[in-house]
Design an enzyme around this catalytic site. Structure first.
Site, short mmCIF file in Angstrom:
data_model
loop_
_atom_site.label_atom_id
_atom_site.label_comp_id
_atom_site.label_asym_id
_atom_site.label_seq_id
_atom_site.Cartn_x
_atom_site.Cartn_y
_atom_site.Cartn_z
N HIS A 74 0.86 -1.18 0.00
CA HIS A 74 0.00 0.00 0.00
C HIS A 74 0.90 1.24 0.00
O HIS A 74 1.14 1.84 1.04
CB HIS A 74 -0.91 -0.01 1.23
CG HIS A 74 -1.97 1.05 1.20
ND1 HIS A 74 -3.21 0.87 1.77
CD2 HIS A 74 -1.99 2.31 0.68
CE1 HIS A 74 -3.93 1.97 1.61
NE2 HIS A 74 -3.20 2.85 0.95
N GLU A 132 -2.65 -1.71 -3.14
CA GLU A 132 -3.72 -0.90 -2.56
C GLU A 132 -3.37 0.57 -2.64
O GLU A 132 -2.20 0.94 -2.59
CB GLU A 132 -3.92 -1.27 -1.08
CG GLU A 132 -4.26 -2.71 -0.82
CD GLU A 132 -4.41 -3.00 0.66
OE1 GLU A 132 -5.01 -4.04 0.99
OE2 GLU A 132 -3.92 -2.20 1.49
N HIS A 170 -7.96 -5.52 7.63
CA HIS A 170 -7.74 -4.47 8.62
C HIS A 170 -7.98 -5.03 10.02
O HIS A 170 -9.10 -5.31 10.41
CB HIS A 170 -8.60 -3.23 8.40
CG HIS A 170 -7.96 -1.99 9.00
ND1 HIS A 170 -7.11 -1.18 8.29
CD2 HIS A 170 -8.01 -1.48 10.24
CE1 HIS A 170 -6.69 -0.19 9.05
NE2 HIS A 170 -7.21 -0.36 10.26
#
Length: 238
Positions: free
Chosen positions: A43, A70, A190
């Protein structure tokens, strides 16, 4: 079985803290694949405080499983993804200064924008996923963007599960059922961890992939990276 994609941002954070190239993100990612993970997730953020854009290009050369990138689809991010062509791009509505992802997309408000972005990625053969909360209207709107999958934002589940509230899984189960009816694949991520992953996976129908970084790397400090990866894979056999 649900695929495990390991987010290696924390490896880059550790590397950057000393200004050198140890631990080497490419070498660790290669080892993670050898240890049995089915994917590598990164990410990159605009300030490159952990994963750098160069890392994304370097990783393309060695990721033999699934490569998931991401990020918020700003121009720099989109140009990079379109050039690298990873297996999957996961769209996350991060603020520039966000410490970590803290909300899913408002797929109603940003419907036109997401349709345009997703169409461009899919024209290059890149699977698309949209980071999203468990709001039925937003999931229904996500299906209209042309996305292949959604990634359920699981922080609330993880927080409530830690407090003993197992009913916190219910909105996620129902959201996954709806998404499946709408033709969307299901990813999740998450704050998932060894403590909650088995219960989560047992209760989410058609869960295709989980992306786990912070917890997995932290757990590996105590238990070892290869061991932890295989512990996750065992718990995902539901």
């Amino acid at each position: 079985m649900t695929k495990l994609s390991v987010n290696v941002n924390k490896i880059a954070t550790l590397r950057n803290s000393r200004g050198g190239d140890f631990p080497n993100v490419v070498k660790v990612s290669s080892d993670i694949q050898d240890f049995g993970a089915e994917g590598i997730t990164i990410h990159p953020r605009p300030d490159e405080r952990h994963i750098r854009y160069k890392d994304a290009y370097d990783l393309k050369e060695i990721v033999t499983t699934e490569f998931n990138i991401e990020g918020n689809p700003i121009k720099k991010f989109m140009d990079m993804v379109l050039e690298i062509r990873p297996t999957q791009v996961t769209l996350v509505p991060d603020a520039v200064d966000a410490v970590t992802s803290n909300a899913g997309w408002d797929t109603i408000k940003h419907q036109d924008f997401l349709q345009e972005v997703i169409s461009e990625f899919k024209s290059k053969g890149i699977r698309t996923s949209v980071f999203i909360d468990t709001d039925f209207k937003l999931i229904e709107a996500a299906a209209k963007t042309g996305a292949d999958r959604i990634e359920l934002y699981t922080e609330d589940f993880a927080t409530q599960y830690e407090l003993g509230n197992k009913d916190a899984i219910i909105p996620y189960t129902k959201s996954a059922e709806l998404a499946t009816e709408l033709g969307l694949g299901i990813n999740a991520g998450h704050d998932l961890s060894l403590n909650n992953i088995k219960y989560f996976a047992e209760n989410i129908p058609n869960l295709l992939e989980v992306s786990i970084g912070h917890a997995l790397i932290t757990e590996s400090l105590y238990l070892g990276l290869e061991n932890v990866i295989n512990m996750y894979k065992y718990k995902l056999k539901v």
